[in-house]
Write a protein that holds these residues in place. Structure first.
Motif, PDB file in Angstrom:
ATOM      1  N   UNK A   1       0.823  -1.223   0.000  1.00 16.27           N
ATOM      2  CA  UNK A   1       0.000   0.000   0.000  1.00 16.27           C
ATOM      3  C   UNK A   1       0.851   1.263   0.000  1.00 16.27           C
ATOM      4  N   UNK A   2       0.458   2.214  -0.831  1.00 21.70           N
ATOM      5  CA  UNK A   2       1.137   3.503  -0.827  1.00 21.70           C
ATOM      6  C   UNK A   2       0.474   4.395   0.222  1.00 21.70           C
ATOM      7  N   UNK A   3       1.168   5.389   0.741  1.00 26.68           N
ATOM      8  CA  UNK A   3       0.562   6.297   1.738  1.00 26.68           C
ATOM      9  C   UNK A   3      -0.633   7.044   1.142  1.00 26.68           C
ATOM     10  N   UNK A   4      -1.658   7.312   1.927  1.00 29.40           N
ATOM     11  CA  UNK A   4      -2.854   8.018   1.422  1.00 29.40           C
ATOM     12  C   UNK A   4      -2.541   9.352   0.768  1.00 29.40           C
ATOM     13  N   UNK A   5      -1.551  10.050   1.274  1.00 35.52           N
ATOM     14  CA  UNK A   5      -1.226  11.368   0.717  1.00 35.52           C
ATOM     15  C   UNK A   5      -0.619  11.280  -0.689  1.00 35.52           C
ATOM     16  N   UNK A   6      -0.250  10.086  -1.118  1.00 38.73           N
ATOM     17  CA  UNK A   6       0.310   9.914  -2.462  1.00 38.73           C
ATOM     18  C   UNK A   6      -0.721   9.375  -3.467  1.00 38.73           C
TER      19      UNK A   6
ATOM     20  N   UNK B   1     -18.847   7.395   7.406  1.00 37.53           N
ATOM     21  CA  UNK B   1     -17.749   8.362   7.370  1.00 37.53           C
ATOM     22  C   UNK B   1     -17.382   8.811   8.781  1.00 37.53           C
ATOM     23  N   UNK B   2     -18.377   9.008   9.633  1.00 34.96           N
ATOM     24  CA  UNK B   2     -18.087   9.360  11.019  1.00 34.96           C
ATOM     25  C   UNK B   2     -17.374   8.216  11.744  1.00 34.96           C
ATOM     26  N   UNK B   3     -17.720   6.986  11.383  1.00 33.01           N
ATOM     27  CA  UNK B   3     -17.119   5.819  12.033  1.00 33.01           C
ATOM     28  C   UNK B   3     -15.694   5.578  11.552  1.00 33.01           C
ATOM     29  N   UNK B   4     -15.479   5.620  10.230  1.00 35.96           N
ATOM     30  CA  UNK B   4     -14.192   5.227   9.646  1.00 35.96           C
ATOM     31  C   UNK B   4     -13.212   6.396   9.555  1.00 35.96           C
ATOM     32  N   UNK B   5     -13.749   7.613   9.332  1.00 41.67           N
ATOM     33  CA  UNK B   5     -12.918   8.795   9.082  1.00 41.67           C
ATOM     34  C   UNK B   5     -11.891   8.506   7.972  1.00 41.67           C
ATOM     35  N   UNK B   6     -12.406   8.223   6.786  1.00 37.44           N
ATOM     36  CA  UNK B   6     -11.535   7.734   5.712  1.00 37.44           C
ATOM     37  C   UNK B   6     -10.621   8.803   5.131  1.00 37.44           C
ATOM     38  N   UNK B   7      -9.397   8.389   4.807  1.00 40.78           N
ATOM     39  CA  UNK B   7      -8.477   9.241   4.075  1.00 40.78           C
ATOM     40  C   UNK B   7      -8.622   9.018   2.564  1.00 40.78           C
ATOM     41  N   UNK B   8      -9.049   7.798   2.206  1.00 40.74           N
ATOM     42  CA  UNK B   8      -9.281   7.477   0.790  1.00 40.74           C
ATOM     43  C   UNK B   8     -10.603   6.731   0.663  1.00 40.74           C
ATOM     44  N   UNK B   9     -11.435   7.165  -0.282  1.00 40.71           N
ATOM     45  CA  UNK B   9     -12.703   6.492  -0.590  1.00 40.71           C
ATOM     46  C   UNK B   9     -12.664   6.076  -2.058  1.00 40.71           C
ATOM     47  N   UNK B  10     -13.089   4.858  -2.318  1.00 37.98           N
ATOM     48  CA  UNK B  10     -13.258   4.393  -3.695  1.00 37.98           C
ATOM     49  C   UNK B  10     -14.747   4.192  -3.936  1.00 37.98           C
TER      50      UNK B  10
ATOM     51  N   UNK C   1     -13.182  -7.919  -6.216  1.00 42.83           N
ATOM     52  CA  UNK C   1     -11.996  -7.122  -6.545  1.00 42.83           C
ATOM     53  C   UNK C   1     -11.827  -5.939  -5.577  1.00 42.83           C
ATOM     54  N   UNK C   2     -12.942  -5.330  -5.195  1.00 40.74           N
ATOM     55  CA  UNK C   2     -12.876  -4.171  -4.307  1.00 40.74           C
ATOM     56  C   UNK C   2     -12.415  -4.556  -2.905  1.00 40.74           C
ATOM     57  N   UNK C   3     -12.846  -5.695  -2.440  1.00 42.45           N
ATOM     58  CA  UNK C   3     -12.527  -6.104  -1.066  1.00 42.45           C
ATOM     59  C   UNK C   3     -11.018  -6.232  -0.855  1.00 42.45           C
ATOM     60  N   UNK C   4     -10.303  -6.579  -1.915  1.00 37.57           N
ATOM     61  CA  UNK C   4      -8.846  -6.687  -1.825  1.00 37.57           C
ATOM     62  C   UNK C   4      -8.184  -5.335  -1.605  1.00 37.57           C
ATOM     63  N   UNK C   5      -8.896  -4.248  -1.926  1.00 37.35           N
ATOM     64  CA  UNK C   5      -8.346  -2.904  -1.800  1.00 37.35           C
ATOM     65  C   UNK C   5      -8.696  -2.244  -0.468  1.00 37.35           C
ATOM     66  N   UNK C   6      -9.312  -2.990   0.411  1.00 39.29           N
ATOM     67  CA  UNK C   6      -9.770  -2.418   1.675  1.00 39.29           C
ATOM     68  C   UNK C   6      -8.645  -2.459   2.708  1.00 39.29           C
ATOM     69  N   UNK C   7      -8.361  -1.297   3.289  1.00 37.50           N
ATOM     70  CA  UNK C   7      -7.350  -1.241   4.340  1.00 37.50           C
ATOM     71  C   UNK C   7      -7.876  -1.890   5.623  1.00 37.50           C
ATOM     72  N   UNK C   8      -6.981  -2.373   6.485  1.00 34.02           N
ATOM     73  CA  UNK C   8      -7.431  -2.930   7.771  1.00 34.02           C
ATOM     74  C   UNK C   8      -8.292  -1.927   8.527  1.00 34.02           C
ATOM     75  N   UNK C   9      -9.419  -2.389   9.026  1.00 37.95           N
ATOM     76  CA  UNK C   9     -10.346  -1.514   9.730  1.00 37.95           C
ATOM     77  C   UNK C   9     -11.297  -0.764   8.829  1.00 37.95           C
ATOM     78  N   UNK C  10     -11.156  -0.961   7.505  1.00 40.51           N
ATOM     79  CA  UNK C  10     -12.035  -0.285   6.553  1.00 40.51           C
ATOM     80  C   UNK C  10     -13.377  -0.971   6.411  1.00 40.51           C
ATOM     81  N   UNK C  11     -14.266  -0.339   5.653  1.00 42.41           N
ATOM     82  CA  UNK C  11     -15.625  -0.852   5.469  1.00 42.41           C
ATOM     83  C   UNK C  11     -15.973  -0.818   3.986  1.00 42.41           C
ATOM     84  N   UNK C  12     -16.613  -1.885   3.516  1.00 43.70           N
ATOM     85  CA  UNK C  12     -17.151  -1.936   2.156  1.00 43.70           C
ATOM     86  C   UNK C  12     -18.667  -1.989   2.243  1.00 43.70           C
ATOM     87  N   UNK C  13     -19.325  -1.189   1.413  1.00 42.81           N
ATOM     88  CA  UNK C  13     -20.787  -1.139   1.422  1.00 42.81           C
ATOM     89  C   UNK C  13     -21.273  -0.866   0.001  1.00 42.81           C
ATOM     90  N   UNK C  14     -22.572  -0.871  -0.187  1.00 43.73           N
ATOM     91  CA  UNK C  14     -23.100  -0.639  -1.520  1.00 43.73           C
ATOM     92  C   UNK C  14     -24.595  -0.391  -1.511  1.00 43.73           C
TER      93      UNK C  14
END
Length: 299
Positions: A74-79, A126-135, A247-260
């Motif tokens: 994983x690359x840093x979120x700021x990149x 968003x309040x729960x995860x406080x994401x730096x990156x959203x896909x 495919x998306x689930x593989x891109x989820x950072x630890x502690x992240x959430x996938x929804x739809x």
């Protein structure tokens, strides 16, 4: 005399028994030679079951679960933003100089349309995860992406939102949305999405990847672009949803959430719901319904 009389009948009997045995051996040898001749002419002669149109069910079942692309570190979120700009847009922002003069007459100042795009699930996650990156997988005109940009801004987050969509819509789109023009066979969907983002001044927070969801998710995996929050809202049939979720689930950072979205949509015999439930069952996850949305969580 007695000795000769006893031996002669025995010899005669042996000869009589030998003739059938010789015939049998000749018959067996003929059959074997015929078999060898057929084998030489047709090498698959003794393996008629090796040519199969379809793989056995067991193999098909295994293939159904295999998404084998190995993600990079994983690359840093700021990149993340600069990585996308470099790899897709030659290092510059696609919003620079937008809209071009030949495009502007076909655009409305704002045309933000979506389905379930402002549901409470966005604020809650968003309040729960406080994401730096959203896909976001499936964007259309950007209604939910713009809503998430507003929510993250209100929380003081520096969040990058990646919108994955080919922005071609579907057959019949111009008939349903007559203000989204089609020029030379191409819809103005992408340009209207961009105009919407420009209108709300979110060009630094929302970047788009205008390709198929499958190929784009694979590339993000290879580039090490991961996310804290992933929304799946593209194809509503089972196979599209199944592919996107895996495919998306593989891109989820630890502690992240996938929804739809569209958990209760009836399309393709509730294709989205079947894909979500199947994925949860296979991976030991729990499905939570939030309005029309689904959320995957660990037990």
């Amino acid at each position: 005399m007695k000795h000769n009389m006893i031996t002669e009948p025995a010899t005669t009997a042996t000869r009589k028994l030998a003739k059938p045995a010789v015939y049998f051996l000749i018959l067996l040898l003929s059959y074997y030679l015929g078999y060898l001749s057929a084998l030489i002419k047709n090498p698959s002669y003794d393996h008629p079951t090796t040519t199969k149109v379809n793989p056995p069910p067991q193999a098909a079942d295994v293939d159904h679960y295999q998404f084998q692309t190995q993600c990079a570190e994983p690359i840093p979120p700021e990149l993340v933003r600069q990585t996308i700009l470099t790899r897709i847009f030659n290092g510059s922002s696609p919003y620079d100089g937008f809209p071009q003069p030949h495009i502007e007459p076909f655009l409305r100042q704002k045309r933000i349309k979506g389905w379930g795009s402002t549901g409470l699930v966005f604020k809650n996650l968003i309040q729960k995860v406080k994401p730096k990156t959203i896909i976001e997988i499936g964007t259309f005109l950007g209604a939910s992406a713009i809503h998430m940009a507003e929510l993250t801004s209100q929380l003081g987050l520096q969040t990058q939102i990646l919108c994955l969509d080919d922005f071609r819509g579907w057959p019949g789109l111009p008939g349903q949305f007559r203000d989204i023009k089609m020029i030379n066979g191409d819809t103005m969907l992408l340009y209207q999405f961009m105009q919407n983002v420009v209108h709300v001044n979110a060009t630094e927070n929302i970047i788009f990847l205008p390709f198929s969801t499958g190929s784009t998710l694979e590339r993000l995996c290879e580039w090490g672009v991961l996310a804290d929050l992933i929304e799946v809202d593209a194809g509503h049939d089972f196979h599209s949803a199944w592919s996107d979720i895996n495919r998306a689930y593989k891109l989820l950072r630890p502690g992240g959430v996938i929804f739809g979205h569209d958990y209760f949509t009836v399309a393709d015999n509730r294709g989205v719901r079947r894909a979500v439930n199947m994925f949860a069952r296979v991976n030991g996850l729990r499905v939570k319904a939030d309005g029309q949305h689904w959320v995957l969580d660990s037990f």
